[in-house]
Write a protein that holds these residues in place. Structure first.
Motif, PDB file in Angstrom:
ATOM      1  N   ALA A 156     -32.396   3.993  11.068  1.00  0.00           N
ATOM      2  CA  ALA A 156     -33.806   3.623  10.902  1.00  0.00           C
ATOM      3  C   ALA A 156     -33.878   2.427   9.964  1.00  0.00           C
ATOM      4  N   LEU A 157     -35.090   1.957   9.721  1.00  0.00           N
ATOM      5  CA  LEU A 157     -35.314   0.939   8.707  1.00  0.00           C
ATOM      6  C   LEU A 157     -35.665   1.684   7.420  1.00  0.00           C
ATOM      7  N   TYR A 158     -34.743   1.687   6.470  1.00  0.00           N
ATOM      8  CA  TYR A 158     -34.965   2.350   5.190  1.00  0.00           C
ATOM      9  C   TYR A 158     -35.476   1.310   4.191  1.00  0.00           C
ATOM     10  N   TYR A 159     -36.450   1.708   3.362  1.00  0.00           N
ATOM     11  CA  TYR A 159     -36.995   0.731   2.417  1.00  0.00           C
ATOM     12  C   TYR A 159     -37.252   1.341   1.042  1.00  0.00           C
ATOM     13  N   ASN A 160     -37.163   0.500   0.024  1.00  0.00           N
ATOM     14  CA  ASN A 160     -37.378   0.866  -1.377  1.00  0.00           C
ATOM     15  C   ASN A 160     -38.846   0.629  -1.713  1.00  0.00           C
ATOM     16  N   LYS A 161     -39.598   1.698  -1.878  1.00  0.00           N
ATOM     17  CA  LYS A 161     -41.036   1.589  -2.109  1.00  0.00           C
ATOM     18  C   LYS A 161     -41.355   0.885  -3.429  1.00  0.00           C
ATOM     19  N   ASP A 162     -40.507   1.080  -4.425  1.00  0.00           N
ATOM     20  CA  ASP A 162     -40.777   0.479  -5.733  1.00  0.00           C
ATOM     21  C   ASP A 162     -40.755  -1.047  -5.685  1.00  0.00           C
ATOM     22  N   ILE A 163     -39.850  -1.607  -4.881  1.00  0.00           N
ATOM     23  CA  ILE A 163     -39.782  -3.069  -4.780  1.00  0.00           C
ATOM     24  C   ILE A 163     -41.039  -3.602  -4.104  1.00  0.00           C
ATOM     25  N   ALA A 268     -34.667  -4.521  -0.768  1.00  0.00           N
ATOM     26  CA  ALA A 268     -35.881  -3.819  -0.350  1.00  0.00           C
ATOM     27  C   ALA A 268     -35.704  -3.049   0.942  1.00  0.00           C
ATOM     28  N   MET A 269     -34.898  -3.559   1.887  1.00  0.00           N
ATOM     29  CA  MET A 269     -34.759  -2.917   3.187  1.00  0.00           C
ATOM     30  C   MET A 269     -33.323  -2.999   3.691  1.00  0.00           C
ATOM     31  N   VAL A 270     -32.916  -1.958   4.402  1.00  0.00           N
ATOM     32  CA  VAL A 270     -31.648  -1.969   5.126  1.00  0.00           C
ATOM     33  C   VAL A 270     -31.885  -1.284   6.463  1.00  0.00           C
ATOM     34  N   ILE A 271     -31.126  -1.696   7.463  1.00  0.00           N
ATOM     35  CA  ILE A 271     -31.232  -1.086   8.787  1.00  0.00           C
ATOM     36  C   ILE A 271     -29.864  -0.538   9.134  1.00  0.00           C
ATOM     37  N   SER A 272     -29.716   0.766   8.935  1.00  0.00           N
ATOM     38  CA  SER A 272     -28.413   1.382   9.122  1.00  0.00           C
ATOM     39  C   SER A 272     -28.595   2.891   9.061  1.00  0.00           C
ATOM     40  N   ASN A 273     -27.492   3.609   8.915  1.00  0.00           N
ATOM     41  CA  ASN A 273     -27.544   5.051   8.696  1.00  0.00           C
ATOM     42  C   ASN A 273     -27.052   5.340   7.288  1.00  0.00           C
ATOM     43  N   LEU A 286     -34.362   7.125  -6.752  1.00  0.00           N
ATOM     44  CA  LEU A 286     -34.648   6.123  -5.739  1.00  0.00           C
ATOM     45  C   LEU A 286     -35.897   6.535  -4.962  1.00  0.00           C
ATOM     46  N   ASN A 287     -36.895   5.668  -4.952  1.00  0.00           N
ATOM     47  CA  ASN A 287     -38.168   5.942  -4.291  1.00  0.00           C
ATOM     48  C   ASN A 287     -38.153   5.250  -2.932  1.00  0.00           C
ATOM     49  N   TRP A 288     -37.831   5.976  -1.890  1.00  0.00           N
ATOM     50  CA  TRP A 288     -37.575   5.383  -0.589  1.00  0.00           C
ATOM     51  C   TRP A 288     -38.379   6.066   0.510  1.00  0.00           C
ATOM     52  N   ASP A 289     -38.428   5.424   1.644  1.00  0.00           N
ATOM     53  CA  ASP A 289     -38.971   6.016   2.858  1.00  0.00           C
ATOM     54  C   ASP A 289     -38.355   5.274   4.035  1.00  0.00           C
ATOM     55  N   MET A 290     -38.773   5.591   5.244  1.00  0.00           N
ATOM     56  CA  MET A 290     -38.190   4.967   6.420  1.00  0.00           C
ATOM     57  C   MET A 290     -39.267   4.614   7.438  1.00  0.00           C
ATOM     58  N   ALA A 291     -38.927   3.675   8.303  1.00  0.00           N
ATOM     59  CA  ALA A 291     -39.814   3.258   9.377  1.00  0.00           C
ATOM     60  C   ALA A 291     -38.993   3.095  10.647  1.00  0.00           C
TER      61      ALA A 291
END
Length: 432
Positions: A156-163, A268-273, A286-291
């Motif tokens: 998925a596209l994982y992202y760091n919400k804090d950034i 801020a973002m990575v696309i991987s597993n 780490l404050n993260w979520d995915m899209a």
């Protein structure tokens, strides 16, 4: 030829299972007593692990489910490594009954290990329609099913919400195009108080090509298929991304992606597993979520398959029917649900109930947009050549990509030269 085939397959190997076991390990404690109760003859079925599994997963996902249904079967695993690579085991006549491999089952075909499994599957009532059809396509060789999927990675596209919060930039959303993602990357690639924040680490141009019907070489002719509009679209976007001032990626290995997002916390973002690393990272704040994975214009909603592990039965195994019994258990809803619920594997079954179980017992996933991993459609499988992962082929292509990124060549020239140079070299590569 064997080394070339498995070098290509190794490039695609999933990194989801953590290495914790080695060599061979016996599973069942008293197979003789169990066999006496059932009237069956004790049998040991060996599984070749392309990637090692942890002790906990070996017991929970393999040993216990099989022992529960077939107590007379003892499982042993042989893990790929020095001295136990597929070609070495084939040469010694000691290749296990069941094989696993990431993505490209044709590597085992080259070693004479695959077979049409349809009759064995029929005997154990393993219905291929239960599997996600997009995942089944890779398991076919010349139209025959020689393996079936066991698990896939939740890419998925994982992202760091804090950034994103720091720079007051909206979070990534489901259904974006690559152009949208690159625009977000530009907005969060900034130097702040001497600390460089990066927008997105792509890992490599190959990690970005999911969703496009392309490969470096044609599967039938082995000729390069690089100089076309799809590769132009990809290389243009890749160049636009990695030339954002400050966003230059550090390293191109999977570990570099994980470190940038989880350890350095500057990306801020990575696309991987990277899900295997997120449990500990979440504990550390780490404050993260995915899209949803982004798609390419003209290929709306299509995404790459992600790394998928396949399992099949060695054609020369002396325990064909018992090996199929083992595989029928591993493909059961019970095991697939446990994999999704407890360990966060992307289910390979089409069952909505199994999909809904994803992450249910993984506390760090609660409140996250986990449905993002299911959104979009897996792009039709485009088989590549056995030589697509050849080191010389990759060297030429990567060199031209580097020239485009550095501004030494425009995208059209870089792709045309890559196509021409690889075509010229292919006869030599195929003779090695």
């Amino acid at each position: 030829m064997y080394k070339k085939v498995f070098a290509a397959a190794a490039v695609l190997t999933a990194l989801w299972m953590l290495a914790a076991c080695s060599g061979e390990e016996k599973a069942a404690e008293n197979p003789g007593e169990a066999a006496a109760k059932t009237g069956e003859k004790p049998v040991t079925v060996k599984i070749y692990q392309w990637v090692a599994v942890s002790d906990d997963q070996w017991q929970q996902l393999f040993v216990e489910p099989v022992r529960k249904k077939y107590p007379y079967i003892t499982l042993e695993q042989v893990v790929r490594g020095k001295g136990s690579n597929p070609d070495e085991l084939v040469a010694s006549g000691g290749f296990p009954d069941i094989f696993t491999i990431a993505n490209d089952v044709r590597a085992y075909t080259s070693l004479g290990l695959t077979q049409d499994m349809s009759q064995l599957m029929k005997q154990e009532n393993v219905d291929v329609s239960r599997f996600d059809p997009a995942l089944v396509e890779r398991s076919k060789v010349d139209g025959q099913i020689v393996a079936f999927p066991f698990y896939s990675s939740p890419t998925a596209l994982y992202y760091n919400k804090d950034i994103f919060d720091k720079f007051a930039v909206p979070y990534p959303q489901d259904g974006m195009y690559w152009e949208d993602v690159i625009n977000l990357a530009k907005q969060v690639t900034k130097m702040d108080a001497g600390f460089q924040y990066k927008g997105l680490h792509p890992q490599s141009i190959f990690a970005m090509k999911g969703g496009l019907p392309i490969d470096l070489l044609d599967a039938k002719t082995d000729e390069p298929t690089i100089n076309n509009d799809q590769w132009k679209q990809l290389l243009t976007l890749y160049t636009n991304l990695v030339t954002i001032p400050g966003n230059e990626p550090k390293g191109g290995a999977f570990a570099d992606v994980v470190n940038a997002f989880v350890k350095d916390k500057n990306t801020a973002m990575v696309i991987s597993n990277i899900m295997p690393s997120l449990q500990e990272a979440s504990k550390n704040g780490l404050n993260w979520d995915m899209a949803q994975l982004p798609s390419y214009k003209g290929y709306d909603g299509l995404k790459g398959l992600g790394d998928t592990m396949y399992m099949g039965i060695n054609k020369v195994s002396k325990h064909q029917e018992d090996a199929m019994k083992v595989l029928s258990v591993l493909a059961s809803e019970e095991v697939q649900t446990a994999m999704a619920k407890k360990y966060g594997y992307y289910p390979v079954l089409a069952s909505q109930a199994v999909k809904d179980a994803f992450g249910a017992e993984m506390d760090f996933l609660q409140g996250k947009n986990v449905q993002a991993i299911y959104k979009g459609r897996i792009a039709p499988y485009v088989p590549g050549s056995m030589y697509s992962g050849n080191a010389d082929v990759r060297k030429i292509f990567n060199g031209k990509v580097a020239d485009a990124v550095a501004g030494k060549k425009d995208v059209n020239t870089a792709l045309r030269e890559a196509d021409e140079e690889i075509a010229k070299l292919m006869p030599q590569i195929k003779q090695k």
